[in-house]
Design an enzyme around this catalytic site. Structure first.
Site, PDB file in Angstrom:
ATOM      1  N   GLY A   1       5.563 -51.000  -9.924  1.00 30.85           N
ATOM      2  CA  GLY A   1       4.558 -50.422  -9.913  1.00 30.85           C
ATOM      3  C   GLY A   1       5.112 -48.758  -9.927  1.00 30.85           C
ATOM      4  O   GLY A   1       4.072 -47.735 -10.572  1.00 30.85           O
TER       5      GLY A   1
ATOM      6  N   PRO B   1      10.261 -54.350  -0.812  1.00 29.46           N
ATOM      7  CA  PRO B   1       9.747 -53.514  -2.199  1.00 29.46           C
ATOM      8  C   PRO B   1       8.616 -52.657  -1.960  1.00 29.46           C
ATOM      9  O   PRO B   1       8.637 -51.741  -3.139  1.00 29.46           O
ATOM     10  CB  PRO B   1       9.331 -54.735  -3.231  1.00 29.46           C
ATOM     11  CG  PRO B   1       9.078 -55.911  -2.071  1.00 29.46           C
ATOM     12  CD  PRO B   1      10.058 -55.817  -0.949  1.00 29.46           C
TER      13      PRO B   1
ATOM     14  N   HIS C   1     -10.794 -54.956   0.879  1.00 24.40           N
ATOM     15  CA  HIS C   1     -10.978 -54.756  -0.599  1.00 24.40           C
ATOM     16  C   HIS C   1     -12.163 -53.579  -1.203  1.00 24.40           C
ATOM     17  O   HIS C   1     -11.954 -52.917  -1.940  1.00 24.40           O
ATOM     18  CB  HIS C   1     -11.036 -56.012  -1.453  1.00 24.40           C
ATOM     19  CG  HIS C   1      -9.768 -56.750  -1.292  1.00 24.40           C
ATOM     20  ND1 HIS C   1      -9.890 -58.152  -0.996  1.00 24.40           N
ATOM     21  CD2 HIS C   1      -8.450 -56.653  -1.450  1.00 24.40           C
ATOM     22  CE1 HIS C   1      -8.406 -58.624  -0.944  1.00 24.40           C
ATOM     23  NE2 HIS C   1      -7.791 -57.587  -1.405  1.00 24.40           N
TER      24      HIS C   1
ATOM     25  N   ASP D   1      -3.306 -59.981  -5.234  1.00 24.64           N
ATOM     26  CA  ASP D   1      -4.446 -61.119  -5.092  1.00 24.64           C
ATOM     27  C   ASP D   1      -5.577 -60.873  -6.092  1.00 24.64           C
ATOM     28  O   ASP D   1      -6.205 -61.552  -6.187  1.00 24.64           O
ATOM     29  CB  ASP D   1      -4.509 -61.155  -3.624  1.00 24.64           C
ATOM     30  CG  ASP D   1      -4.836 -59.631  -2.999  1.00 24.64           C
ATOM     31  OD1 ASP D   1      -5.881 -59.074  -3.764  1.00 24.64           O
ATOM     32  OD2 ASP D   1      -4.831 -59.438  -2.006  1.00 24.64           O
TER      33      ASP D   1
ATOM     34  N   ASP E   1      -2.319 -50.483  -3.342  1.00 21.35           N
ATOM     35  CA  ASP E   1      -2.543 -51.486  -2.393  1.00 21.35           C
ATOM     36  C   ASP E   1      -1.374 -52.078  -2.119  1.00 21.35           C
ATOM     37  O   ASP E   1      -1.202 -53.152  -2.419  1.00 21.35           O
ATOM     38  CB  ASP E   1      -3.558 -52.588  -3.296  1.00 21.35           C
ATOM     39  CG  ASP E   1      -4.032 -53.586  -2.633  1.00 21.35           C
ATOM     40  OD1 ASP E   1      -3.863 -53.768  -1.147  1.00 21.35           O
ATOM     41  OD2 ASP E   1      -4.617 -54.638  -3.076  1.00 21.35           O
ATOM     42  N   SER E   2      -0.488 -51.678  -1.192  1.00 20.86           N
ATOM     43  CA  SER E   2       0.894 -52.063  -0.797  1.00 20.86           C
ATOM     44  C   SER E   2       0.933 -52.758   0.217  1.00 20.86           C
ATOM     45  O   SER E   2      -0.056 -52.816   1.178  1.00 20.86           O
ATOM     46  CB  SER E   2       1.619 -50.962  -0.700  1.00 20.86           C
ATOM     47  OG  SER E   2       1.159 -50.255   0.633  1.00 20.86           O
ATOM     48  N   THR E   3       2.040 -53.696   0.214  1.00 19.95           N
ATOM     49  CA  THR E   3       2.311 -54.576   1.550  1.00 19.95           C
ATOM     50  C   THR E   3       2.866 -53.384   2.579  1.00 19.95           C
ATOM     51  O   THR E   3       2.758 -52.030   2.336  1.00 19.95           O
ATOM     52  CB  THR E   3       3.303 -55.492   1.398  1.00 19.95           C
ATOM     53  OG1 THR E   3       4.392 -54.718   0.846  1.00 19.95           O
ATOM     54  CG2 THR E   3       2.866 -56.606   0.226  1.00 19.95           C
TER      55      THR E   3
END
Length: 277
Positions: A140, A164, A64, A88, A157-159
């Protein structure tokens, strides 16, 4: 007696990471993905989406801080910030540490990630209640397209690039990000591991280089992410992360420093070759 309950993430067909867990705190299938929260011995509370490690209490600060502060210490006066993903709240928490930031928008498609993070990760999600923060539960990608010229800094800040999140790694999306930035804006995206995601890193770097006059990759070290070595890619319209680095504006960091900012761009030779193009 020690627990023999383990969480194992298959990071690819040839690589797994396993963590001993004490108990399962939460488990559900949201509209978009499976979500689990477990208590681990080594890294504290762990958030898992679609079987992939997202964040833990013990090492979240590396990711982060390095996603947020490198970009915010490159732009001389960031006032409006957008985080795509990041439900988060960790990047929001770091972004609003900067005194110049007047508005920080979180565009997260899965509202359950936000709510569960508030419950089980209160330290990470602490910034979500700040009056400067605008939480938008929305797609987004569409949000970026609908807000041209609004932001100084945008974070992706993607997975991992599955489900998705696939569209967040597309050139068309990076063009939309450029359109959503002001004339001197910049963006930073997490771009996976140089050891196991070489093709993705090369593609993203090439796409961003085509769209932005300044494109730079930098590294940080997140123990629970595949191989530990993690990359971030910056696209900037005007400011260079080394030549235009700003004096440090935040004090309460655990990983980020002025020196780490500089060192993050000193790439190992194999990573240099990966992005040379």
């Amino acid at each position: 007696m020690r627990s023999e309950l383990w969480f194992t993430e298959r990071q690819n067909d040839n690589l797994e990471i396993g963590l001993r867990i004490n108990k399962i705190l939460h488990s559900e299938q949201t509209e978009y993905q499976s979500m689990d929260v477990v208590e681990t011995e080594q890294y504290g509370t762990l958030l898992v989406l679609d079987g992939c490690i997202m964040t833990t209490d013990k090492d979240e600060f590396v990711y982060h801080e390095m996603l947020a502060h490198v970009g915010l210490h490159t732009h001389p006066n960031p006032k409006s910030v957008l985080i795509v993903g990041g439900g988060d709240g960790g990047v929001i928490r770091e972004a609003i540490k900067h005194p110049s930031v007047e508005r920080a928008v979180l565009a997260e498609i899965d509202g359950r990630v936000v709510e569960v993070s508030k419950q089980y990760f209160p330290n990470i999600a602490s910034g979500l209640s700040d009056p400067r923060v605008d939480v938008q539960i929305t797609d987004g990608i569409q949000y970026v397209k609908d807000h041209p010229g609004e932001f100084d800094v945008i974070y992706i800040d993607s997975t991992d690039p599955i489900g998705p999140a696939v569209g967040l790694f597309a050139k068309e999306f990076y063009q939309a990000v450029s359109n959503a930035l002001r004339e001197d804006g910049l963006f930073v995206a997490q771009t996976e591991s140089p050891f196991v995601n070489q093709d993705l890193i090369q593609k993203v770097h090439a796409d961003v280089r085509d769209l932005f006059p300044i494109c730079e990759l930098y590294l940080a070290y997140v123990p629970t992410y595949p191989t530990g070595m993690w990359s971030f890619t910056m696209g900037s319209k005007k400011y260079h992360p080394l030549r235009d680095q700003q004096p440090i504006r935040v004090q309460d960091t655990k990983y980020y420093t002025e020196q780490v900012h500089q060192a993050a761009f000193a790439l190992p030779k194999f990573v240099q070759e990966l992005v040379r193009g």
